[in-house]
Design an enzyme around this catalytic site. Structure first.
Site, PDB file in Angstrom:
ATOM      1  N   SER A 539       0.842  -1.189   0.000  1.00 62.83           N
ATOM      2  CA  SER A 539       0.000   0.000   0.000  1.00 62.83           C
ATOM      3  C   SER A 539       0.886   1.251   0.000  1.00 62.83           C
ATOM      4  O   SER A 539       1.674   1.432  -0.921  1.00 62.83           O
ATOM      5  CB  SER A 539      -0.954  -0.041   1.192  1.00 62.83           C
ATOM      6  N   ASP A 624      -9.665  -3.757  -5.487  1.00 61.59           N
ATOM      7  CA  ASP A 624      -9.074  -2.925  -4.437  1.00 61.59           C
ATOM      8  C   ASP A 624      -9.711  -1.538  -4.445  1.00 61.59           C
ATOM      9  O   ASP A 624      -9.712  -0.854  -5.468  1.00 61.59           O
ATOM     10  CB  ASP A 624      -7.563  -2.817  -4.670  1.00 61.59           C
ATOM     11  N   HIS A 659      -8.068  -4.950  -1.363  1.00 60.85           N
ATOM     12  CA  HIS A 659      -6.825  -4.434  -0.789  1.00 60.85           C
ATOM     13  C   HIS A 659      -6.135  -5.427   0.133  1.00 60.85           C
ATOM     14  O   HIS A 659      -4.914  -5.485   0.190  1.00 60.85           O
ATOM     15  CB  HIS A 659      -7.133  -3.142  -0.017  1.00 60.85           C
TER      16      HIS A 659
END
Length: 695
Positions: A539, A624, A659
């Site tokens: 991320s 995501d 995610h």
């Protein structure tokens, strides 16, 4: 790995696209890979080509992957139970059954010996779904109604349902796109936070009466500033409902008496730019954790639910320049405080009658400690959780009056694990500007020889401190000679608020410099071989990976970038993308030229250039909602076009996840096994060159 391949590395076609901002034209040849519908045949075909290529290139490692997955699963307890807790007449428990991926929630009236009542079996709920995630459970005040939220796509868009625990049946009420929920005290009214259908921002709070049409729900609050997020919770006293309104730098709380759900929420303290605060209520007092004139936060009290300012508030814990006050929990006669000093978490108990204070102490050089689940405030028994690189997660119960501590449960590592076989250390490494960066690391004693492969992990954003915890999966690396290190780089809050401020906005490059300087120093100090240095981040930590390979690609043998945030300029210029507007205070608003130029100077996607790059495995999820799949897809396409080496460049897109990757207790270990196989193969030096032809 054999060089006899049937697939060439995919080549994404270039389709010229120009972004014109601040009289600067920025070329984006892979802009076409963005598809908000996630249904474009051309885009999906390209992603599948990349997946097929990755699968083929990893095929010779299939046995290693299977072995890694099998040993990771074998270390898990076949049947796993939580520590039961008591609340309002029931003992609550969650458990995993053997070979099951999802938890089962039960309760027993009065005694754990009583028959268990099934609350929710997530295995049944997940049946037939490619993805399943339980968002949370919320019980009504009388404990006979349960609201629960589920996501079956991976975009954190939860569907809320309500179960009648007396009958075991679901109510007719079904509410879509919910972020959080809380009950009023009448057992008929609940409040929920609704997310925006496009940006996914939690922006509205509605009141729902059980059995009423959802279309008739009452909007009680809407946040018009799209840099803020909403949440809702009930205070420790259960007397107030609180709407939390948060941005990166500014907070506000709205309160409502939980016994009067049709009244209006009122502002506890109006928002003021750069003032962050959170509130709790217990035993007639509001407790406020605030950074007003207190960079590292202070704890104050007041009896008033509506305040124009902080005048007249009582300071319970003053701000200290070397201690960060992170959170607190109220117990019968005691205040439990989670703090951070010199990069390590602290847990301190304070008597609310005498002011006497005591800090718990631990022996590991680096560790994590934090409050466990303590739903009953009218108790002097406090549960906390402790873990370290060498200590599996452990739940303790502390008698705050006597000081007696009892170990309630420690996670088991099946097999032959012994913590004595591993050594953890904590180092301080000087960055190029003289700042001392803490580093936590662990290795297997018998395999440590100063020439080990080393994997360095970091995050470094949002003030998120990298607390150290035990990972049974990581044993698969340590037992094969790897050293595992966590760099507590700037951008986190490990050393206090200033550590965060030095790694954000126009100071963001400190995060990247810290990581590179730590990498060099660990080699110089003999913790890793120069030709076997690996890096990993996800991320915002994936942005870190993208920045370091542009700046210092020669340092790293291989890099794993998970759901990497690498197209920062494009994303932060597009207010329709989830999270963008709420993150201006973290990265800067590129609509202002100063921030645009600075972000552009380190943006991983924009700064890809003609040079050699390390071996890379990039993973993402099609659904995501935090980092859109097209960021890593575009990045890999551009890297493949410009890099001058023949190192591996692999992109894997999970077509059914978001995610967090795969859902379930075991499924996510498939992703870990792939990443570890990639690293171990490179560390062994067996991978043949020629997989990606030089351009």
């Amino acid at each position: 790995m054999s060089s006899k391949t049937t697939l060439c590395a995919p080549t994404a076609p270039k389709k010229p696209h120009i972004h014109d901002v601040h009289d600067h034209q920025r070329s984006d040849d892979y802009f076409w890979l963005r598809d908000d519908t996630r249904g474009s045949p051309e885009v999906l075909e390209y992603l599948e080509q990349e997946n097929a290529y990755t699968e083929q290139q990893m095929a010779p490692l299939a046995t290693l992957q299977r072995d890694l997955y099998a040993e990771m699963v074998a270390r898990q307890e076949p049947q796993l139970e939580s520590v039961p807790y008591f609340k309002k007449g029931f003992w609550y428990l969650s458990r995993f059954e053997e070979d099951k991926d999802f938890p089962i929630f039960t309760r027993s009236p009065d005694s754990m010996a009583a028959p268990q009542e099934l609350l929710l079996d997530c295995n049944d709920r997940a049946s037939g779904q490619a993805y399943y995630q339980l968002g949370g459970l919320a019980l009504s005040s009388d404990s006979m109604l349960m609201a629960y939220a589920e996501d079956i796509v991976g975009r954190r868009q939860y569907t809320l349902r309500i179960k009648n625990l007396s009958t075991g049946e679901d109510c007719v009420d079904v509410i879509e796109d919910v972020a959080s929920v809380e009950w009023a005290n009448d057992n008929q009214t609940l409040f929920y936070v609704k997310i925006h259908p496009e940006t996914l921002l939690p922006y509205r709070v509605y009141r729902h009466t059980l059995g009423d049409l959802v279309a008739n729900d009452v909007l009680v609050y809407e946040e018009l500033d799209d840099t803020f997020y909403l949440s809702i919770y009930k205070t420790r006293s259960e007397q107030y409902l609180v709407i939390g309104i948060e941005s990166t730098l500014t907070c506000e709380s709205l309160v409502l008496a939980a016994d009067s759900p049709t009244d209006n929420f009122v502002s506890f303290l109006p928002r003021q730019r750069a003032h962050e605060y959170s509130i709790e209520h217990f035993d007639g007092q509001f407790y406020v954790n605030s950074n007003k004139n207190a960079k590292n936060f202070a704890l104050l009290t007041t009896t008033e639910p509506m305040n124009k300012d902080c005048t007249g508030w009582t300071t319970l814990i003053p701000e200290r320049p070397d201690v960060l006050l992170e959170s607190f929990e109220l117990m019968q006669g005691w205040l439990m405080v989670e703090e951070r000093q010199a990069g390590l978490p602290l847990l301190r108990q304070i008597s609310l009658t005498t002011g006497e204070s005591k800090t718990l102490t631990f022996n590991d050089p680096t560790y994590s400690v934090f409050s466990h689940h303590n739903p009953e405030p009218n108790s002097s028994k406090f549960r906390y959780q402790y873990t370290s690189f060498t200590t599996p997660s452990s739940v303790y119960e502390l008698d705050l009056n006597t000081g007696e501590t009892v170990l309630l449960k420690q996670s088991k590592v099946m097999g032959t694990f012994s913590s004595d076989d591993y050594q953890s250390e904590r180092l301080w490494i000087a960055a190029r500007d003289g700042e001392q960066v803490p580093v936590s690391l662990v290795y297997r004693k018998s395999l440590f020889n100063h020439h080990n492969p080393i994997l360095i992990y970091a995050y470094g954003s949002y003030g998120h401190s990298m607390d150290i915890g035990f990972s049974s999966a990581n044993l698969s690396l340590l037992d094969r000679g790897f050293v595992y290190a966590v760099a507590h780089v700037r951008g986190g809050e490990d050393l206090g608020r200033h550590w965060y401020e030095q790694g954000k906005l126009l100071n963001k490059k400190n995060t990247f410099n810290d990581f590179i300087d730590v990498s060099k120093a660990l080699v110089e100090k003999g913790y890793g071989a120069k030709d076997k240095v690996f890096a990993m981040g996800g991320s915002a930590g994936g942005l870190l990976m993208g920045a370091i390979i542009n700046q210092a690609p020669q340092l790293y043998k291989g890099v794993v970038a998970a759901v990497p945030f690498v197209d920062i300029v494009s994303t932060m210029l597009d207010e329709s993308i989830p999270l963008t507007t709420g993150e201006y205070d973290e990265w800067g608003n590129p609509n202002a030229e100063q921030y645009y130029r600075y972000m552009l100077s380190y943006s991983p996607y924009d700064q890809v250039r003609v040079q050699d790059y390390p071996n890379m495995l990039v993973v993402t999820g099609l659904h995501d909602s935090q980092v859109q799949y097209w960021e890593p897809a575009k990045w890999v396409a551009k890297l493949r076009a410009l890099k001058t080496d023949d190192n591996q460049l692999l992109l894997h897109t999970d077509m059914e996840a978001g995610h967090g990757g795969k859902s379930g207790r075991f499924k996510h270990l498939e992703d870990t096994a792939r990443e570890f196989a990639f690293l171990l193969d490179l560390a062994d030096g067996q991978r043949a060159q020629g997989m990606d032809s030089p351009k």
